[in-house]
Design a protein around this motif. Structure first.
Motif, PDB file in Angstrom:
ATOM      1  N   VAL A  99     100.842  50.227  65.277  1.00  0.00           N
ATOM      2  CA  VAL A  99     101.508  51.063  66.280  1.00  0.00           C
ATOM      3  C   VAL A  99     100.442  51.720  67.163  1.00  0.00           C
ATOM      4  N   TYR A 100      99.418  52.262  66.519  1.00  0.00           N
ATOM      5  CA  TYR A 100      98.315  52.863  67.285  1.00  0.00           C
ATOM      6  C   TYR A 100      97.719  51.852  68.263  1.00  0.00           C
ATOM      7  N   GLY A 101      97.431  50.666  67.736  1.00  0.00           N
ATOM      8  CA  GLY A 101      96.796  49.635  68.563  1.00  0.00           C
ATOM      9  C   GLY A 101      97.658  49.189  69.732  1.00  0.00           C
ATOM     10  N   LEU A 107      95.887  51.495  77.498  1.00  0.00           N
ATOM     11  CA  LEU A 107      94.944  52.549  77.889  1.00  0.00           C
ATOM     12  C   LEU A 107      93.517  52.004  77.904  1.00  0.00           C
ATOM     13  N   ARG A 108      93.189  51.199  76.869  1.00  0.00           N
ATOM     14  CA  ARG A 108      91.850  50.606  76.805  1.00  0.00           C
ATOM     15  C   ARG A 108      91.654  49.635  77.972  1.00  0.00           C
ATOM     16  N   VAL A 109      92.703  48.837  78.263  1.00  0.00           N
ATOM     17  CA  VAL A 109      92.640  47.902  79.393  1.00  0.00           C
ATOM     18  C   VAL A 109      92.425  48.668  80.704  1.00  0.00           C
ATOM     19  N   SER A 113      88.607  56.250  77.983  1.00  0.00           N
ATOM     20  CA  SER A 113      87.630  56.378  76.897  1.00  0.00           C
ATOM     21  C   SER A 113      88.363  56.376  75.561  1.00  0.00           C
ATOM     22  N   LYS A 114      87.620  56.114  74.490  1.00  0.00           N
ATOM     23  CA  LYS A 114      88.238  56.117  73.159  1.00  0.00           C
ATOM     24  C   LYS A 114      88.827  57.473  72.825  1.00  0.00           C
ATOM     25  N   GLN A 115      88.097  58.507  73.199  1.00  0.00           N
ATOM     26  CA  GLN A 115      88.547  59.881  72.943  1.00  0.00           C
ATOM     27  C   GLN A 115      89.875  60.158  73.660  1.00  0.00           C
ATOM     28  N   THR A 117      91.944  57.976  74.910  1.00  0.00           N
ATOM     29  CA  THR A 117      92.964  57.069  74.378  1.00  0.00           C
ATOM     30  C   THR A 117      93.595  57.678  73.136  1.00  0.00           C
ATOM     31  N   ARG A 118      92.734  58.156  72.235  1.00  0.00           N
ATOM     32  CA  ARG A 118      93.230  58.718  70.981  1.00  0.00           C
ATOM     33  C   ARG A 118      94.169  59.904  71.256  1.00  0.00           C
ATOM     34  N   GLU A 119      93.753  60.779  72.159  1.00  0.00           N
ATOM     35  CA  GLU A 119      94.581  61.953  72.464  1.00  0.00           C
ATOM     36  C   GLU A 119      95.929  61.552  73.052  1.00  0.00           C
ATOM     37  N   VAL A 121      97.485  58.641  72.811  1.00  0.00           N
ATOM     38  CA  VAL A 121      98.326  57.923  71.846  1.00  0.00           C
ATOM     39  C   VAL A 121      99.022  58.925  70.927  1.00  0.00           C
ATOM     40  N   HIS A 122      98.282  59.916  70.485  1.00  0.00           N
ATOM     41  CA  HIS A 122      98.890  60.918  69.603  1.00  0.00           C
ATOM     42  C   HIS A 122     100.003  61.690  70.316  1.00  0.00           C
ATOM     43  N   ASP A 123      99.736  62.105  71.552  1.00  0.00           N
ATOM     44  CA  ASP A 123     100.736  62.869  72.315  1.00  0.00           C
ATOM     45  C   ASP A 123     102.008  62.053  72.544  1.00  0.00           C
ATOM     46  N   LYS A 133     103.872  56.936  62.007  1.00  0.00           N
ATOM     47  CA  LYS A 133     103.822  55.477  61.879  1.00  0.00           C
ATOM     48  C   LYS A 133     102.562  54.866  62.515  1.00  0.00           C
ATOM     49  N   LEU A 134     101.583  55.702  62.780  1.00  0.00           N
ATOM     50  CA  LEU A 134     100.352  55.296  63.467  1.00  0.00           C
ATOM     51  C   LEU A 134      99.749  53.983  62.966  1.00  0.00           C
ATOM     52  N   ASN A 135      99.657  53.825  61.648  1.00  0.00           N
ATOM     53  CA  ASN A 135      98.909  52.698  61.085  1.00  0.00           C
ATOM     54  C   ASN A 135      99.802  51.594  60.534  1.00  0.00           C
ATOM     55  N   VAL A 136     101.062  51.618  60.962  1.00  0.00           N
ATOM     56  CA  VAL A 136     102.032  50.637  60.486  1.00  0.00           C
ATOM     57  C   VAL A 136     102.106  49.482  61.484  1.00  0.00           C
TER      58      VAL A 136
END
Ligand code: ADP
Ligand code: ADP
Length: 232
Positions: A99-101, A107-109, A113-115, A117-119, A121-123, A133-136
């Protein structure tokens, strides 16, 4: 937000040209949920593909957030298309990514930045109610959850418009209802313009204020949903 003028599109086939859209005119305001309803073969997919420039119309124009996207090429086209989010009937998730990916991918495309992107994705996963479900992987999710990931992925890059192509057609009525509620919630929170394409009257009646009816490649009705569908 979206202005379609005199749009025409035909397909070349072995038996000659098949007209899919004829003289389509539409005006969709910023922040509204606009419905487009029609039977199979009416031209809905062709129209949505012209709205996000997967398809080049034969003539006419499509303006999104002030940009005429019909003439764009290369980098300008890619940037304009990033302003237009899409969700699909079959969700179109990347099965090999979590799900995270899936949500991080656009965003990566887009070069975040990774930072950042992470923020984001979480929001956005919090907004659609999938923070746990981040890692599912998609295969471990229900249909409704998959569509929530689809919505999160589409919204990650903060588009001007969300195009929904039969996004609830593969879902049971209760799940359909919850996804429509989510879209309405997002529309209100983000003032996001949503174009919802469907063949189901109930879906349209549930959340659209204005709508157009498409038949045989033409818009045959256009106006407030309550006037179009509640006449005695
Ligand atoms: P809908 O999404 O409402 O089912 P479509 O936009 O898929 O309608 O199709 C509109 C018309 O265009 C139909 O007559 C269909 O057969 C025709 N059509 C759609 N795509 C193609 C294509 N790639 N080649 C030829 N004809 C097509
Ligand atoms: P890149 O896309 O350049 O490989 P990312 O930081 O976007 O770098 O992701 C690297 C991998 O780590 C991806 O497979 C992603 O799913 C995972 N990942 C990164 N951050 C998180 C996080 N906060 N929670 C879960 N998975 C993460």
């Amino acid at each position: 937000m979206i202005v379609v003028r005199e749009l025409n599109k035909s397909y070349a086939t072995r038996d000659g040209k098949v007209s899919a859209l004829q003289d389509i005119n539409l005006s969709i305001k910023k922040g509204e949920i606009f419905g487009i309803i029609g039977a199979s073969g009416a031209g809905k997919s062709t129209l949505i593909r012209c709205l996000n420039r997967l398809e080049q119309p034969d003539s006419g124009s499509v303006e999104v957030a002030g940009t005429n996207i019909t003439e764009l090429k290369g980098k300008e086209l890619r940037l304009a298309r990033r302003r237009i989010g899409m969700i699909f009937q079959q969700f179109n998730l990347l099965e090999a990514k979590t799900v995270y990916g899936n949500v991080a991918f656009p965003l990566r495309v887009a070069g975040f930045s990774k930072q950042e992107t992470r923020e984001r994705v979480h929001d956005i996963l919090e907004l659609v109610g999938l923070s746990d479900k981040l890692n599912v992987y998609p295969s471990q999710l229900s249909g409704g959850q998959k569509q929530r990931v689809g919505i999160a992925r589409a919204l990650a890059v903060e588009p001007d418009v969300l195009l929904s192509d039969e996004a609830t057609s593969a879902l049971d009525p209760q799940t359909t209802y919850s996804i429509l509620e989510l879209l309405q919630d997002i529309n209100r929170k983000l003032n996001l313009t949503i174009v919802l394409i469907t063949h189901e009257m109930d879906v349209l009646r549930h959340i659209c204020v204005n709508a157009a009816v498409i038949e045989g490649g033409r818009i045959v009705e256009n106006g407030p949903v309550e006037q179009l569908f509640y006449r005695p």
